[in-house]
Design a protein around this motif. Structure first.
Motif, PDB file in Angstrom:
ATOM      1  N   THR A 115       0.833  -1.199   0.000  1.00  9.92           N
ATOM      2  CA  THR A 115       0.000   0.000   0.000  1.00  9.92           C
ATOM      3  C   THR A 115       0.870   1.252   0.000  1.00  9.92           C
ATOM      4  OG1 THR A 115      -1.762  -1.162   1.186  1.00  9.92           O
ATOM      5  CG2 THR A 115      -1.800   1.239   1.257  1.00  9.92           C
ATOM      6  N   ALA A 116       1.919   1.232   0.813  1.00 10.82           N
ATOM      7  CA  ALA A 116       2.847   2.366   0.845  1.00 10.82           C
ATOM      8  C   ALA A 116       3.580   2.508  -0.485  1.00 10.82           C
ATOM      9  CB  ALA A 116       3.842   2.189   1.983  1.00 10.82           C
ATOM     10  N   ASP A 117       3.883   1.389  -1.124  1.00  7.80           N
ATOM     11  CA  ASP A 117       4.603   1.421  -2.399  1.00  7.80           C
ATOM     12  C   ASP A 117       3.759   2.082  -3.489  1.00  7.80           C
ATOM     13  OD1 ASP A 117       6.826   0.569  -4.201  1.00  7.80           O
ATOM     14  OD2 ASP A 117       5.237  -0.641  -5.094  1.00  7.80           O
ATOM     15  N   VAL A 118       2.471   1.716  -3.588  1.00  6.88           N
ATOM     16  CA  VAL A 118       1.638   2.335  -4.632  1.00  6.88           C
ATOM     17  C   VAL A 118       1.366   3.800  -4.304  1.00  6.88           C
ATOM     18  CG1 VAL A 118       0.556   0.173  -5.361  1.00  6.88           C
ATOM     19  CG2 VAL A 118      -0.557   1.568  -3.626  1.00  6.88           C
ATOM     20  N   ALA A 119       1.288   4.147  -3.019  1.00  3.43           N
ATOM     21  CA  ALA A 119       1.107   5.553  -2.650  1.00  3.43           C
ATOM     22  C   ALA A 119       2.331   6.370  -3.067  1.00  3.43           C
ATOM     23  CB  ALA A 119       0.849   5.690  -1.158  1.00  3.43           C
ATOM     24  N   ALA A 131      -2.010   1.773 -11.514  1.00  4.77           N
ATOM     25  CA  ALA A 131      -3.214   1.135 -12.035  1.00  4.77           C
ATOM     26  C   ALA A 131      -3.013  -0.356 -12.245  1.00  4.77           C
ATOM     27  CB  ALA A 131      -3.639   1.802 -13.341  1.00  4.77           C
ATOM     28  N   GLU A 132      -1.816  -0.738 -12.645  1.00  7.02           N
ATOM     29  CA  GLU A 132      -1.515  -2.170 -12.810  1.00  7.02           C
ATOM     30  C   GLU A 132      -1.642  -2.919 -11.491  1.00  7.02           C
ATOM     31  OE1 GLU A 132      -0.742  -4.157 -15.298  1.00  7.02           O
ATOM     32  OE2 GLU A 132       0.239  -3.056 -16.911  1.00  7.02           O
ATOM     33  N   ALA A 133      -1.209  -2.281 -10.405  1.00 14.59           N
ATOM     34  CA  ALA A 133      -1.159  -2.968  -9.112  1.00 14.59           C
ATOM     35  C   ALA A 133      -2.487  -2.954  -8.362  1.00 14.59           C
ATOM     36  CB  ALA A 133      -0.074  -2.330  -8.246  1.00 14.59           C
ATOM     37  N   LEU A 134      -3.371  -2.012  -8.685  1.00 11.40           N
ATOM     38  CA  LEU A 134      -4.542  -1.788  -7.842  1.00 11.40           C
ATOM     39  C   LEU A 134      -5.542  -2.945  -7.779  1.00 11.40           C
ATOM     40  CD1 LEU A 134      -5.327   2.009  -8.351  1.00 11.40           C
ATOM     41  CD2 LEU A 134      -4.764   0.834  -6.209  1.00 11.40           C
ATOM     42  N   ASN A 160      -7.988   0.452   7.751  1.00 10.47           N
ATOM     43  CA  ASN A 160      -7.154   1.610   7.428  1.00 10.47           C
ATOM     44  C   ASN A 160      -6.448   1.409   6.093  1.00 10.47           C
ATOM     45  OD1 ASN A 160      -5.621   3.968   7.593  1.00 10.47           O
ATOM     46  ND2 ASN A 160      -5.242   3.720   9.777  1.00 10.47           N
ATOM     47  N   LEU A 161      -5.917   0.215   5.897  1.00 10.94           N
ATOM     48  CA  LEU A 161      -5.253  -0.089   4.630  1.00 10.94           C
ATOM     49  C   LEU A 161      -6.256  -0.068   3.476  1.00 10.94           C
ATOM     50  CD1 LEU A 161      -2.914  -2.937   5.895  1.00 10.94           C
ATOM     51  CD2 LEU A 161      -2.196  -0.668   5.108  1.00 10.94           C
ATOM     52  N   GLN A 162      -7.437  -0.588   3.722  1.00 12.45           N
ATOM     53  CA  GLN A 162      -8.464  -0.568   2.683  1.00 12.45           C
ATOM     54  C   GLN A 162      -8.835   0.871   2.304  1.00 12.45           C
ATOM     55  OE1 GLN A 162     -12.457  -2.070   3.632  1.00 12.45           O
ATOM     56  NE2 GLN A 162     -12.294  -3.398   1.823  1.00 12.45           N
ATOM     57  N   ALA A 163      -8.914   1.736   3.306  1.00 15.77           N
ATOM     58  CA  ALA A 163      -9.220   3.143   3.036  1.00 15.77           C
ATOM     59  C   ALA A 163      -8.108   3.791   2.216  1.00 15.77           C
ATOM     60  CB  ALA A 163      -9.416   3.891   4.357  1.00 15.77           C
ATOM     61  N   GLU A 164      -6.860   3.509   2.553  1.00 19.54           N
ATOM     62  CA  GLU A 164      -5.737   4.102   1.814  1.00 19.54           C
ATOM     63  C   GLU A 164      -5.697   3.617   0.367  1.00 19.54           C
ATOM     64  OE1 GLU A 164      -3.139   6.323   2.067  1.00 19.54           O
ATOM     65  OE2 GLU A 164      -4.392   7.069   3.688  1.00 19.54           O
ATOM     66  N   ILE A 165      -6.001   2.340   0.155  1.00 13.33           N
ATOM     67  CA  ILE A 165      -6.017   1.801  -1.208  1.00 13.33           C
ATOM     68  C   ILE A 165      -7.145   2.436  -2.006  1.00 13.33           C
ATOM     69  CG2 ILE A 165      -6.420  -0.305  -2.556  1.00 13.33           C
ATOM     70  CD1 ILE A 165      -5.026  -1.790  -0.133  1.00 13.33           C
ATOM     71  N   PRO A 290       8.342  19.442   6.498  1.00 13.61           N
ATOM     72  CA  PRO A 290       7.585  19.336   7.736  1.00 13.61           C
ATOM     73  C   PRO A 290       6.143  18.923   7.496  1.00 13.61           C
ATOM     74  CG  PRO A 290       7.858  21.624   7.111  1.00 13.61           C
ATOM     75  CD  PRO A 290       8.697  20.818   6.177  1.00 13.61           C
ATOM     76  N   GLY A 291       5.605  18.152   8.426  1.00  9.24           N
ATOM     77  CA  GLY A 291       4.191  17.833   8.406  1.00  9.24           C
ATOM     78  C   GLY A 291       3.752  16.878   7.321  1.00  9.24           C
ATOM     79  N   THR A 292       4.664  16.019   6.810  1.00  6.42           N
ATOM     80  CA  THR A 292       4.288  15.098   5.744  1.00  6.42           C
ATOM     81  C   THR A 292       3.740  13.810   6.343  1.00  6.42           C
ATOM     82  OG1 THR A 292       6.035  16.000   4.371  1.00  6.42           O
ATOM     83  CG2 THR A 292       5.095  13.914   3.683  1.00  6.42           C
ATOM     84  N   ARG A 293       2.428  13.704   6.372  1.00  6.24           N
ATOM     85  CA  ARG A 293       1.758  12.509   6.882  1.00  6.24           C
ATOM     86  C   ARG A 293       0.471  12.331   6.114  1.00  6.24           C
ATOM     87  NH1 ARG A 293       4.293  14.955  11.074  1.00  6.24           N
ATOM     88  NH2 ARG A 293       5.643  13.659  12.356  1.00  6.24           N
ATOM     89  N   TYR A 294       0.044  11.055   6.000  1.00  5.95           N
ATOM     90  CA  TYR A 294      -1.127  10.730   5.189  1.00  5.95           C
ATOM     91  C   TYR A 294      -0.941  11.254   3.755  1.00  5.95           C
ATOM     92  CZ  TYR A 294      -3.234   9.683   9.701  1.00  5.95           C
ATOM     93  OH  TYR A 294      -3.492   9.147  10.948  1.00  5.95           O
ATOM     94  N   ALA A 295       0.311  11.251   3.301  1.00  6.57           N
ATOM     95  CA  ALA A 295       0.665  11.791   1.985  1.00  6.57           C
ATOM     96  C   ALA A 295       0.230  13.238   1.847  1.00  6.57           C
ATOM     97  CB  ALA A 295       0.073  10.936   0.867  1.00  6.57           C
ATOM     98  N   LEU A 296       0.136  13.944   2.955  1.00  9.35           N
ATOM     99  CA  LEU A 296      -0.187  15.367   2.958  1.00  9.35           C
ATOM    100  C   LEU A 296       1.020  16.127   3.491  1.00  9.35           C
ATOM    101  CD1 LEU A 296      -3.752  15.198   4.585  1.00  9.35           C
ATOM    102  CD2 LEU A 296      -3.228  15.402   2.143  1.00  9.35           C
TER     103      LEU A 296
END
Length: 406
Positions: A115-119, A131-134, A160-165, A290-296
């Motif tokens: 999940t982290a890899d595709v993000a 898209a290939e991995a999803l 949580n992982l399902q939400a991120e995917i 700074p503040g890089t979390r949830y890919a934000l």
């Protein structure tokens, strides 16, 4: 309605205006945009600003992606990305259906790694690889959720992982112009996030919904209401991750308020974001960026980019360029964010007849994140503006236009 190379946004506006049987004056009345400006946009003599596009789309009862001519089918076919989207949709449709055979679940650690890899690939703009991995990842997450049903940390982690995917799916579909698929993925995220035990994940879902759904449907007022609700429900506990999410919500609210031309509210949201950025810097000084979390990402730089967005939505392109001139992006900044900044900067440069600078910014965006740039509707609009500004386009511009599918 897929894009054709001989149609610009103004032509599509005129087409839908005819379908609705609106005169130019009637569309002007409904959209609160002058007839002279609408006429120039329809004739391809002037680009449509984001705020004008939103107003016109709402008056015509269509989405922004329709006015932009997305999805760009001919480009997707050329890049062989169109074939990747049907399996993703099928996997989302089978979200809660148990597999036909007894498939053992993957470990949550392995699923988290993928999940982290595709993000990370999403952040680099590698949409084809994502898209290939999803499809397989969506199926694996569904099996995990169906396996870990007992209350506890494993159940929450699976959701949580399902939400991120689902979030990654929504973002990639949105970037490629497949809005129905993006909405379906967001609906799946909205189901998974509350089960994750993480209130920040719920807030992130609302943020993505405001970005993808309410902006797309030209209802910035609903997006602002959603940001207000997300901020109210996400308690400010002082955690750097919470500060990053809350700051991102504030910046989204400021941009959406600017689209509504509520300049006072946009300034107020920006002021709150600036205050929070100072708190985030104090809590998160050791992290770069700074503040890089949830890919934000959230900090002083992001507030500056928020000011750029507000200036653009207020059609103050000189101010946007002034803000952009002071922006210094760190080398570690995500490629898609770099490209997004350069694309917005190019739009302001085109508006102010800085045509060479605009093309240079677009080329730099292509270098940073090629697929994001190639499929970005604002790139298509800016390139069209540059082409129509000259009787004969220089070779460099023609080559970029051909690359971007114009």
């Amino acid at each position: 309605m897929p894009e054709s190379t001989d149609k610009h946004i103004g032509a599509r506006m005129r087409e839908f205006r005819a379908i609705r049987d609106f005169s130019l004056a009637e569309l002007s009345r409904r959209a609160h945009v002058s007839t002279s400006q609408l006429c120039r946009v329809e004739n391809g003599e002037q680009p449509a600003s984001p705020s004008v596009l939103a107003s016109v789309a709402r008056a015509l009862g269509v989405t922004l992606s329709v006015l932009h001519g997305q999805p760009y089918i001919h480009m997707l076919q050329k890049d062989q990305l169109d074939r990747l989207l049907a399996p993703i949709s099928s996997a989302l449709d089978a979200w809660d259906i148990p597999p036909d055979d007894d498939v053992p679940p993957r470990s949550l650690d392995d699923l988290a790694t993928d999940t982290a890899d595709v993000a990370a690939k999403r952040a680099r703009g590698e949409f084809g690889a994502v898209a290939e991995a999803l499809p397989a990842l969506i199926a694996d997450a569904a099996i995990a959720v169906q396996t870990y049903t007992a209350p506890g940390r494993d159940r929450e982690r699976a959701h949580n992982l399902q939400a991120e995917i689902a979030r990654t799916t929504a973002i990639v579909a949105y970037r490629l112009g497949y809005m129905d698929l993006a909405r379906l993925a967001l609906a799946r995220m909205a189901v998974a996030a509350p089960e994750s035990g993480d209130p920040r994940q719920v807030a992130v879902e609302r943020y993505e919904r405001a970005v993808i759904t309410h902006a797309e449907t030209s209802r910035p007022d609903r997006g602002v209401a959603l940001m207000r609700q997300a901020l109210r429900d996400l308690h400010d506990d002082g955690d750097p991750a919470t500060l990053a999410v809350r700051g991102t919500l504030l910046l989204r609210a400021s941009a959406l308020s600017a689209v509504q031309k509520d300049h006072a509210a946009a300034g107020d949201w920006l002021g709150q974001a600036n205050d929070l950025a100072e708190a985030a810097a104090a809590a998160d000084a050791a992290e770069d960026p700074p503040g890089t979390r949830y890919a934000l990402a959230f900090g002083a730089l992001n507030v500056a980019l928020g000011r750029l967005d507000v200036a653009l939505y207020q059609d103050d392109h000189e101010e946007a360029l002034r803000v952009a001139s002071d922006v210094r992006l760190p080398g570690s900044y995500q490629p898609t964010r770099v490209a997004g900044f350069l694309i917005r900067k190019a739009g302001a440069e085109a508006w102010t007849a800085r045509h060479e600078e605009a093309l240079t910014s677009l080329e730099q965006a292509r270098d940073a994140a090629p697929q994001l740039t190639r499929y970005h509707p604002e790139v298509h609009q800016t390139v069209g503006t540059l082409l129509r500004a000259r009787q004969r386009a220089p070779r460099r511009l023609r080559e970029f236009a051909q690359w971007s599918g114009i």
